[in-house]
Design a protein around this motif. Structure first.
Motif, mmCIF file in Angstrom:
data_model
loop_
_atom_site.group_PDB
_atom_site.id
_atom_site.type_symbol
_atom_site.label_atom_id
_atom_site.label_comp_id
_atom_site.label_asym_id
_atom_site.label_seq_id
_atom_site.Cartn_x
_atom_site.Cartn_y
_atom_site.Cartn_z
ATOM 1 N N PHE A 166 16.453 -31.624 22.495
ATOM 2 C CA PHE A 166 16.743 -32.640 21.870
ATOM 3 C C PHE A 166 16.154 -32.890 20.428
ATOM 4 C CE2 PHE A 166 15.924 -37.061 20.570
ATOM 5 C CZ PHE A 166 17.177 -37.619 20.743
ATOM 6 N N ILE A 167 15.116 -32.293 20.254
ATOM 7 C CA ILE A 167 14.538 -32.236 19.012
ATOM 8 C C ILE A 167 15.382 -31.403 18.014
ATOM 9 C CG2 ILE A 167 12.424 -31.858 17.566
ATOM 10 C CD1 ILE A 167 10.880 -32.911 19.744
ATOM 11 N N GLY A 168 15.575 -30.166 18.662
ATOM 12 C CA GLY A 168 16.307 -29.325 17.841
ATOM 13 C C GLY A 168 17.854 -29.453 17.394
ATOM 14 N N ILE A 169 18.294 -30.222 18.208
ATOM 15 C CA ILE A 169 19.755 -30.792 17.825
ATOM 16 C C ILE A 169 19.650 -32.051 16.846
ATOM 17 C CG2 ILE A 169 21.833 -31.758 18.670
ATOM 18 C CD1 ILE A 169 21.473 -30.387 21.185
ATOM 19 N N LYS A 170 18.675 -32.688 17.206
ATOM 20 C CA LYS A 170 18.479 -33.893 16.299
ATOM 21 C C LYS A 170 18.200 -33.687 14.952
ATOM 22 C CE LYS A 170 18.832 -38.259 16.386
ATOM 23 N NZ LYS A 170 20.333 -39.105 16.557
ATOM 24 N N ALA A 171 17.147 -32.592 14.833
ATOM 25 C CA ALA A 171 16.715 -32.218 13.478
ATOM 26 C C ALA A 171 17.667 -31.834 12.566
ATOM 27 C CB ALA A 171 15.698 -31.075 13.838
ATOM 28 N N VAL A 172 18.699 -31.222 12.973
ATOM 29 C CA VAL A 172 19.464 -30.640 11.887
ATOM 30 C C VAL A 172 20.894 -31.692 11.711
ATOM 31 C CG1 VAL A 172 19.307 -28.438 12.643
ATOM 32 C CG2 VAL A 172 21.149 -29.755 13.924
ATOM 33 N N GLY A 173 20.549 -33.080 12.109
ATOM 34 C CA GLY A 173 21.486 -34.173 11.811
ATOM 35 C C GLY A 173 22.718 -34.421 12.766
ATOM 36 N N PHE A 174 22.797 -33.747 13.954
ATOM 37 C CA PHE A 174 23.757 -33.981 14.784
ATOM 38 C C PHE A 174 23.724 -35.428 15.297
ATOM 39 C CE2 PHE A 174 24.436 -29.045 15.677
ATOM 40 C CZ PHE A 174 24.968 -29.222 14.767
ATOM 41 N N ASP A 175 24.886 -35.987 15.397
ATOM 42 C CA ASP A 175 24.850 -37.632 15.930
ATOM 43 C C ASP A 175 25.367 -37.344 17.482
ATOM 44 O OD1 ASP A 175 24.826 -40.107 16.363
ATOM 45 O OD2 ASP A 175 26.709 -40.494 15.222
ATOM 46 N N LEU A 176 24.183 -37.744 18.400
ATOM 47 C CA LEU A 176 24.569 -37.372 19.677
ATOM 48 C C LEU A 176 25.069 -38.595 20.541
ATOM 49 C CD1 LEU A 176 21.135 -36.096 20.675
ATOM 50 C CD2 LEU A 176 23.187 -34.689 20.231
ATOM 51 N N THR A 177 25.328 -39.766 19.743
ATOM 52 C CA THR A 177 26.025 -40.989 20.257
ATOM 53 C C THR A 177 27.480 -40.556 20.491
ATOM 54 O OG1 THR A 177 26.090 -41.836 18.116
ATOM 55 C CG2 THR A 177 24.538 -42.507 19.406
ATOM 56 N N GLY A 178 28.017 -39.830 19.617
ATOM 57 C CA GLY A 178 29.534 -39.605 19.918
ATOM 58 C C GLY A 178 29.774 -38.704 21.005
ATOM 59 N N LEU A 179 28.725 -37.929 21.380
ATOM 60 C CA LEU A 179 29.083 -37.140 22.747
ATOM 61 C C LEU A 179 28.747 -37.982 23.910
ATOM 62 C CD1 LEU A 179 27.368 -34.008 21.343
ATOM 63 C CD2 LEU A 179 29.791 -34.288 21.121
ATOM 64 N N ALA A 180 28.343 -39.170 23.792
ATOM 65 C CA ALA A 180 28.081 -39.806 25.118
ATOM 66 C C ALA A 180 29.129 -40.087 26.204
ATOM 67 C CB ALA A 180 27.558 -41.234 24.782
ATOM 68 N N VAL A 181 30.395 -40.287 25.618
ATOM 69 C CA VAL A 181 31.513 -40.699 26.406
ATOM 70 C C VAL A 181 31.980 -39.193 27.196
ATOM 71 C CG1 VAL A 181 34.013 -41.192 26.819
ATOM 72 C CG2 VAL A 181 32.529 -42.416 25.186
ATOM 73 N N LEU A 182 31.917 -37.994 26.219
ATOM 74 C CA LEU A 182 32.269 -36.619 26.709
ATOM 75 C C LEU A 182 31.021 -36.305 28.004
ATOM 76 C CD1 LEU A 182 34.124 -34.105 26.763
ATOM 77 C CD2 LEU A 182 32.683 -33.304 24.893
ATOM 78 N N SER A 183 29.907 -36.443 27.415
ATOM 79 C CA SER A 183 28.903 -35.998 28.420
ATOM 80 C C SER A 183 29.127 -36.754 29.804
ATOM 81 C CB SER A 183 27.530 -36.308 27.741
ATOM 82 O OG SER A 183 27.304 -37.518 27.578
ATOM 83 N N GLY A 184 29.371 -38.305 29.481
ATOM 84 C CA GLY A 184 29.397 -38.870 30.839
ATOM 85 C C GLY A 184 30.697 -38.344 31.705
ATOM 86 N N ALA A 185 31.811 -38.068 31.068
ATOM 87 C CA ALA A 185 32.863 -37.346 31.994
ATOM 88 C C ALA A 185 32.587 -36.116 32.680
ATOM 89 C CB ALA A 185 34.103 -37.260 31.034
ATOM 90 N N ILE A 186 31.667 -35.233 31.722
ATOM 91 C CA ILE A 186 31.316 -34.020 32.177
ATOM 92 C C ILE A 186 30.298 -34.269 33.327
ATOM 93 C CG2 ILE A 186 30.119 -31.832 31.742
ATOM 94 C CD1 ILE A 186 31.259 -32.098 29.007
#
Length: 447
Positions: A231-251
């Motif tokens: 989580f820290i590694g992805i968040k530290a480079v500025g990726f917005d994880l909220t946009g992936l919430a729907v996709l991750s829920g479907a997966i």
């Protein structure tokens, strides 16, 4: 997009102009002398390695080194040329600083010494990563970064990588951000693995924590460490994880249907660790499998049998099936043996001899009562049951049964006690007639 391409072309042109200036400066007499000094340091380092390597090998053979010390010695020998070059190069820099009028001759020598020193440090630090593929990625990536940084080309390289981007609507990802995420995540995962390994070893050696609880703590700690690193590694480079919430829920829904057994085994593993029904070292029986638990995994339990086979039993089977844990609450195990003797043998004497025979076996406990009872009168024998206790089921049950049976055999043989076996006797009653089949080959002759 045209503006980004123009910036990239301007950056490439700036880098090329710097490269031209650098190579033109290389033909100056002072720079040629510096190249000669660097080449001389490399030649001395190579000759020094040829001379020192056999001495290092001989020194290692004359001493009893641990595996860790041996790996350190091998690592030192493999990097002996680089270590010697660093010594000679920095020695040359100190000499040039001390000699009046030669201070301006030190630029390339300092650059070469700095680069080789940084490369050596990167190689040593990268060895902390156990995974060979990740170690190679981190090592080569750090070497490239160090080289570009000390050559003064890193800022231009960042501009080029930022220009290479892919856009999905409002989401823009650059090559530099992707590379930064990969490197940072790899480093954080490696740190999490090192911390997890060191902490797990200490938890397992702590006698105040039960084995099942220690395994549960280790699993929870590993999930938290690896999850936080990712989580820290992805968040530290500025990726917005909220946009992936729907996709991750479907997966997640799709994986939930396809991985029901896997999830069931994971949940069952957590339940086993929490209720302490089984733990490493317990002796269990599950169906035809009898052995002791070697380790508790997230998906399965490793059970080693007496013949050396290792069974990987899914955690779900241990939750839903009937498991015999021979050492759940304590290590005392009672074993029952059944045998029979002839009717003409005194049962009081048989019971006494049976108890004494069982007590003569070393693994049978003396402080717990060994008893022998009559269970019935059979067709050809008086039936008995012999009960005794042991505390080491991990050493096997069949062998101790065999030892007690052998002791019974010897005791009965010495005291004239017989063990009957079924016999059948055919009697021809007087006056009965037996039907005799005629012999076709030799018919009866007439008188």
């Amino acid at each position: 997009m045209d503006f980004a391409n123009t910036d990239m072309l301007n950056t490439l042109a700036s880098i090329w102009s710097q490269v031209e200036i650098f190579f033109r400066s290389m033909v100056l007499p002072s720079r040629l002398w510096q190249f000669a000094i660097i080449a001389g340091c490399f030649a001395l380092a190579h000759l020094g390695r040829i001379w020192l390597a056999p001495k290092v090998d001989e020194w290692g053979r004359q001493r009893e080194l641990s595996s860790r010390q041996l790996r350190t010695l091998i690592l030192f020998r493999q990097r002996l040329r680089g270590i010697l070059f660093i010594i000679f190069a920095w020695g040359s820099v100190i000499t040039l600083d001390a000699v009046k009028g030669f201070y301006s001759w030190r630029f390339l020598v300092v650059l070469a010494a700095t680069l080789v020193t940084a490369w050596l440090i990167v190689g040593l630090v990268a060895r902390l990563i156990r995974n060979g593929f990740l170690r190679a990625i981190v090592r080569w990536g750090a070497w490239i970064w160090v080289t570009l940084y000390y050559l003064g080309l890193w800022d231009e390289t960042v501009k080029i990588l930022d220009g290479a981007a892919v856009e999905f609507g409002g989401f823009r990802i650059t090559a530099y951000a992707l590379l930064k995420a990969m490197v940072l995540t790899t480093i954080l995962l490696s740190i999490a693995r090192i911390v997890s390994g060191q902490t797990s070893a200490r938890i397992r050696t702590n006698e105040d924590i039960s084995p099942s609880m220690s395994e549960l703590v280790i699993k929870v700690m590993q999930v938290l460490l690896y999850g936080a690193a990712l989580f820290i590694g992805i968040k530290a480079v500025g990726f917005d994880l909220t946009g992936l919430a729907v996709l991750s829920g479907a997966i997640g829904v799709g994986l939930g249907f396809g991985l029901q057994k896997v999830v069931s085994n994971l949940v069952s593993g957590v339940i086993i660790l929490m209720d302490k029904s089984i733990k490493p070292g317990d002796v269990i029986s599950l169906g035809e499998t009898f052995g002791w638990i070697n380790s508790l995994g997230a998906r399965y339990v490793s059970v080693v049998t007496r013949d050396g086979k290792e069974y990987l039993i899914p955690n779900e089977d241990l939750i839903t099936g009937q498991v015999v844990n021979w050492s759940h609450s304590n290590e005392f195990v009672r074993i029952d043996l059944h045998f029979g003797t002839s009717y003409h043998d005194d049962p009081h004497r048989v019971r006494k001899l049976a108890v004494e025979a069982a007590q003569s076996v070393g693994r049978v406990l003396k402080d717990r009562p060994t008893v022998c009872h009559i269970t019935g009168f059979g067709d050809s024998s008086v039936d008995y049951i012999l009960r005794f206790w042991i505390t080491d089921p991990v050493e096997g049950l069949t062998n101790v049964r065999g030892a007690v049976y052998l002791a019974l055999w010897d005791a009965f043989h010495e005291n004239g006690i017989t063990i009957p076996f079924p016999q059948r006797e055919v009697r021809v009653l007087e006056g009965s007639q037996l039907a005799v089949q005629p012999d076709r080959e030799n018919p009866p002759q007439e008188n």
